[in-house]
Design a protein around this motif. Structure first.
Motif, PDB file in Angstrom:
ATOM      1  N   GLY A 319     -51.349  26.342  24.434  1.00  0.00           N
ATOM      2  CA  GLY A 319     -51.328  25.152  23.591  1.00  0.00           C
ATOM      3  C   GLY A 319     -51.476  25.482  22.122  1.00  0.00           C
ATOM      4  N   LEU A 320     -52.400  24.771  21.452  1.00  0.00           N
ATOM      5  CA  LEU A 320     -52.572  24.895  20.009  1.00  0.00           C
ATOM      6  C   LEU A 320     -54.039  25.089  19.663  1.00  0.00           C
ATOM      7  CD1 LEU A 320     -50.411  21.800  18.915  1.00  0.00           C
ATOM      8  CD2 LEU A 320     -49.623  24.169  19.113  1.00  0.00           C
ATOM      9  N   ILE A 321     -54.292  25.742  18.526  1.00  0.00           N
ATOM     10  CA  ILE A 321     -55.633  25.823  17.967  1.00  0.00           C
ATOM     11  C   ILE A 321     -55.509  25.635  16.457  1.00  0.00           C
ATOM     12  CG2 ILE A 321     -55.553  28.358  17.785  1.00  0.00           C
ATOM     13  CD1 ILE A 321     -58.583  28.374  18.241  1.00  0.00           C
ATOM     14  N   ASP A 322     -56.378  24.791  15.910  1.00  0.00           N
ATOM     15  CA  ASP A 322     -56.385  24.505  14.473  1.00  0.00           C
ATOM     16  C   ASP A 322     -57.481  25.309  13.786  1.00  0.00           C
ATOM     17  OD1 ASP A 322     -54.356  22.591  14.711  1.00  0.00           O
ATOM     18  OD2 ASP A 322     -55.784  20.970  15.082  1.00  0.00           O
ATOM     19  N   VAL A 323     -57.143  25.875  12.634  1.00  0.00           N
ATOM     20  CA  VAL A 323     -58.118  26.575  11.797  1.00  0.00           C
ATOM     21  C   VAL A 323     -58.065  25.946  10.412  1.00  0.00           C
ATOM     22  CG1 VAL A 323     -58.927  28.814  10.958  1.00  0.00           C
ATOM     23  CG2 VAL A 323     -57.564  28.698  13.056  1.00  0.00           C
ATOM     24  N   LEU A 324     -59.209  25.500   9.911  1.00  0.00           N
ATOM     25  CA  LEU A 324     -59.290  24.930   8.567  1.00  0.00           C
ATOM     26  C   LEU A 324     -59.802  26.028   7.640  1.00  0.00           C
ATOM     27  CD1 LEU A 324     -58.800  22.177   7.179  1.00  0.00           C
ATOM     28  CD2 LEU A 324     -61.269  21.784   7.333  1.00  0.00           C
ATOM     29  N   VAL A 325     -58.927  26.508   6.748  1.00  0.00           N
ATOM     30  CA  VAL A 325     -59.208  27.682   5.928  1.00  0.00           C
ATOM     31  C   VAL A 325     -59.483  27.264   4.481  1.00  0.00           C
ATOM     32  CG1 VAL A 325     -58.384  29.951   5.196  1.00  0.00           C
ATOM     33  CG2 VAL A 325     -57.660  29.015   7.413  1.00  0.00           C
ATOM     34  N   ASP A 326     -60.687  27.555   4.020  1.00  0.00           N
ATOM     35  CA  ASP A 326     -61.061  27.327   2.622  1.00  0.00           C
ATOM     36  C   ASP A 326     -60.865  28.658   1.901  1.00  0.00           C
ATOM     37  OD1 ASP A 326     -62.138  26.714   0.186  1.00  0.00           O
ATOM     38  OD2 ASP A 326     -64.133  26.187   0.922  1.00  0.00           O
ATOM     39  N   TYR A 327     -59.879  28.713   0.995  1.00  0.00           N
ATOM     40  CA  TYR A 327     -59.515  29.988   0.390  1.00  0.00           C
ATOM     41  C   TYR A 327     -59.081  29.791  -1.056  1.00  0.00           C
ATOM     42  CZ  TYR A 327     -54.566  28.707   0.651  1.00  0.00           C
ATOM     43  OH  TYR A 327     -53.355  28.098   0.471  1.00  0.00           O
ATOM     44  N   GLU A 328     -58.923  30.913  -1.731  1.00  0.00           N
ATOM     45  CA  GLU A 328     -58.406  30.919  -3.102  1.00  0.00           C
ATOM     46  C   GLU A 328     -57.385  32.041  -3.230  1.00  0.00           C
ATOM     47  OE1 GLU A 328     -61.710  31.490  -5.683  1.00  0.00           O
ATOM     48  OE2 GLU A 328     -62.877  29.846  -4.829  1.00  0.00           O
ATOM     49  N   ILE A 329     -56.374  31.813  -4.050  1.00  0.00           N
ATOM     50  CA  ILE A 329     -55.425  32.861  -4.413  1.00  0.00           C
ATOM     51  C   ILE A 329     -55.596  33.121  -5.901  1.00  0.00           C
ATOM     52  CG2 ILE A 329     -53.012  33.547  -4.635  1.00  0.00           C
ATOM     53  CD1 ILE A 329     -53.799  33.523  -1.777  1.00  0.00           C
ATOM     54  N   GLY A 330     -56.096  34.302  -6.239  1.00  0.00           N
ATOM     55  CA  GLY A 330     -56.338  34.645  -7.633  1.00  0.00           C
ATOM     56  C   GLY A 330     -55.659  35.935  -8.018  1.00  0.00           C
ATOM     57  N   ALA A 331     -56.103  36.514  -9.106  1.00  0.00           N
ATOM     58  CA  ALA A 331     -55.516  37.760  -9.596  1.00  0.00           C
ATOM     59  C   ALA A 331     -55.676  38.889  -8.586  1.00  0.00           C
ATOM     60  CB  ALA A 331     -56.160  38.147 -10.927  1.00  0.00           C
ATOM     61  N   ASP A 332     -56.747  38.822  -7.785  1.00  0.00           N
ATOM     62  CA  ASP A 332     -56.984  39.859  -6.779  1.00  0.00           C
ATOM     63  C   ASP A 332     -56.397  39.508  -5.429  1.00  0.00           C
ATOM     64  OD1 ASP A 332     -58.404  41.366  -8.648  1.00  0.00           O
ATOM     65  OD2 ASP A 332     -60.292  40.324  -8.193  1.00  0.00           O
ATOM     66  N   GLY A 333     -55.591  38.447  -5.380  1.00  0.00           N
ATOM     67  CA  GLY A 333     -54.945  38.059  -4.132  1.00  0.00           C
ATOM     68  C   GLY A 333     -55.744  37.025  -3.367  1.00  0.00           C
ATOM     69  N   PHE A 334     -55.592  37.031  -2.041  1.00  0.00           N
ATOM     70  CA  PHE A 334     -56.223  36.057  -1.163  1.00  0.00           C
ATOM     71  C   PHE A 334     -57.726  36.292  -1.085  1.00  0.00           C
ATOM     72  CE2 PHE A 334     -57.780  34.749   2.990  1.00  0.00           C
ATOM     73  CZ  PHE A 334     -57.178  33.515   3.200  1.00  0.00           C
ATOM     74  N   ALA A 335     -58.504  35.226  -1.200  1.00  0.00           N
ATOM     75  CA  ALA A 335     -59.967  35.316  -1.062  1.00  0.00           C
ATOM     76  C   ALA A 335     -60.415  34.201  -0.136  1.00  0.00           C
ATOM     77  CB  ALA A 335     -60.649  35.207  -2.418  1.00  0.00           C
ATOM     78  N   LEU A 336     -61.024  34.556   0.986  1.00  0.00           N
ATOM     79  CA  LEU A 336     -61.463  33.589   1.984  1.00  0.00           C
ATOM     80  C   LEU A 336     -62.896  33.162   1.702  1.00  0.00           C
ATOM     81  CD1 LEU A 336     -60.921  32.153   4.730  1.00  0.00           C
ATOM     82  CD2 LEU A 336     -61.927  34.171   5.824  1.00  0.00           C
ATOM     83  N   ASN A 337     -63.122  31.855   1.630  1.00  0.00           N
ATOM     84  CA  ASN A 337     -64.477  31.321   1.484  1.00  0.00           C
ATOM     85  C   ASN A 337     -65.099  31.028   2.844  1.00  0.00           C
ATOM     86  OD1 ASN A 337     -64.304  31.353  -1.382  1.00  0.00           O
ATOM     87  ND2 ASN A 337     -63.165  29.427  -1.341  1.00  0.00           N
ATOM     88  N   SER A 338     -64.365  30.298   3.686  1.00  0.00           N
ATOM     89  CA  SER A 338     -64.858  29.997   5.029  1.00  0.00           C
ATOM     90  C   SER A 338     -63.698  29.522   5.886  1.00  0.00           C
ATOM     91  CB  SER A 338     -65.956  28.927   4.992  1.00  0.00           C
ATOM     92  OG  SER A 338     -65.427  27.685   4.575  1.00  0.00           O
ATOM     93  N   ALA A 339     -63.927  29.542   7.193  1.00  0.00           N
ATOM     94  CA  ALA A 339     -62.947  29.022   8.146  1.00  0.00           C
ATOM     95  C   ALA A 339     -63.675  28.133   9.137  1.00  0.00           C
ATOM     96  CB  ALA A 339     -62.236  30.155   8.877  1.00  0.00           C
ATOM     97  N   GLY A 340     -63.108  26.964   9.414  1.00  0.00           N
ATOM     98  CA  GLY A 340     -63.747  26.015  10.307  1.00  0.00           C
ATOM     99  C   GLY A 340     -62.911  25.748  11.543  1.00  0.00           C
ATOM    100  N   LEU A 341     -63.595  25.638  12.680  1.00  0.00           N
ATOM    101  CA  LEU A 341     -62.941  25.311  13.940  1.00  0.00           C
ATOM    102  C   LEU A 341     -63.850  24.398  14.745  1.00  0.00           C
ATOM    103  CD1 LEU A 341     -62.539  28.711  13.543  1.00  0.00           C
ATOM    104  CD2 LEU A 341     -60.840  28.219  15.280  1.00  0.00           C
TER     105      LEU A 341
END
Length: 363
Positions: A319-341
């Protein structure tokens, strides 16, 4: 008595199942602990006929809990992946599905005092250093396993367990991209090696001549694919600084393909020697991060969201799984703050599990 009794809860956490135990009831020495867990699970037989295991990697997992000395956490969660047949125990990774049951189990064990209505449990995943905030439904101060939350891969509905994962980047390797590259070519296969919640080697299904929509059973029967995949995984493990991973379940392997069921992307996750029947919570976070990061193997597979938090929906074999991704894209690339499920859990049994005294005579 010729056997040693050890208290336990048998719980389903997410789409996995296993014994949840108090770390204080088990040996401190990891080599001896491994022997105890092998006996508890019944590793060494395809059906785990002499233990609690269920003959599959998702049912030979163990959670060991203790009160935390961490300033933030309430509970320390120590995870072990016990092999089905090989009598091996891997303490390196963590498991997000089993983690779904940690909050309820901690309350059931008396490690956390419940509140009326909802109880927040802060969990330190000691294997990787990740911090996870869990919200457990506790009406009248009792853990509830009844509700309307449904997750693919589990029949029926149950009370929701909301999880928010933090500090998951580089938990095993110390780096978001352990090889220092967003893509590497290994044995002619272009991969992205990433460490978010779980170190993974990720490729496009088409690189192996697959559609990415195969069932878990179809993939498990494709021995030629597994031989190629394992060779890539072992070589990638070396490049990721993880040494010889031939007997370790980490890094895991993932395949991506364009979505065909209304999700963001089709995904298959390997544990690693068979295909996960659904999707690992840790793997879902890593795959979602790969999808959101520019210049990975996921480029062009899906439209990237410009919003944060972004909802990434992974299509898996059940089936499916949802991931809520709190992130930023900056000069250093992708930065993950948190992920919620949101997951669910259920207490199945409680009591004592017995192992031979020749394995361990107890504390």
């Amino acid at each position: 008595m010729t056997q040693t009794a050890i208290p336990y809860l048998l719980m389903r956490g997410g789409t996995s199942r296993g014994p949840y135990m108090n770390r204080a009831d088990l040996p401190d020495d990891l080599d001896q602990l491994a022997e105890v867990l092998i006996a508890i699970v019944g590793s060494g037989h395809t059906l785990n006929i002499d233990g609690l295991g269920g003959g599959a990697a998702v049912t030979t997992k163990v959670a060991m809990l203790s009160k935390s000395n961490d300033d933030w956490a309430d509970v320390d969660y120590f995870f072990a992946q016990v092999s089905v047949t090989d009598k091996l125990v891997d303490f390196k990774p963590t498991c997000g599905n089993i983690l779904s049951g940690v909050g309820p189990a901690a309350i059931e064990m008396g490690l956390v005092s419940p509140q009326d209505g909802e109880t927040n449990v802060n969990i330190l995943a000691v294997n990787t250093g990740a911090r996870v905030a869990a919200s457990v439904q506790t009406p009248n101060g009792d853990v509830s396993y009844v509700g309307d939350a449904q997750i693919d891969g589990v029949p029926g509905t149950s009370a929701p367990v909301a999880l928010r994962f933090m500090d998951t980047v580089g938990g095993i390797t110390g780096a978001f991209t352990p090889t220092g590259n967003l893509t590497d070519t290994i044995n002619g296969i272009t991969v992205t090696c990433m460490d978010v919640a779980m170190p993974m080697v990720i490729a496009r299904a088409s690189e192996f001549g697959l559609t990415g929509y195969e069932t878990a059973t179809e993939l498990d029967e494709n021995k030629a694919f597994f031989e190629r995949m394992e060779a890539v995984r072992i070589a990638a493990g070396e490049k990721m600084g993880m040494g010889d991973v031939s007997k370790s379940v980490a890094p895991k392997f993932g395949l991506l393909a364009p979505a065909n069921q209304g999700g963001s992307v089709a995904a298959r996750y390997f544990m690693p020697w068979n295909c996960h029947p659904t999707m690992a919570v840790t793997g879902a976070q890593c795959l979602a991060s790969c999808l959101l990061t520019p210049n990975t193997i996921a480029d062009g597979l899906a439209d990237r969201s410009n919003e944060t938090p972004a909802k990434v929906t992974l299509e898996h074999p059940s089936g499916l799984i949802d991931v809520l991704v709190d992130y930023e894209i900056g000069a250093d690339g992708f930065a993950l703050n948190s992920a919620g499920l949101v997951r669910t859990a259920r207490k199945i049994a409680s009591g004592e599990v017995y192992i031979p005294k020749s394995v361990w005579s107890g504390n």
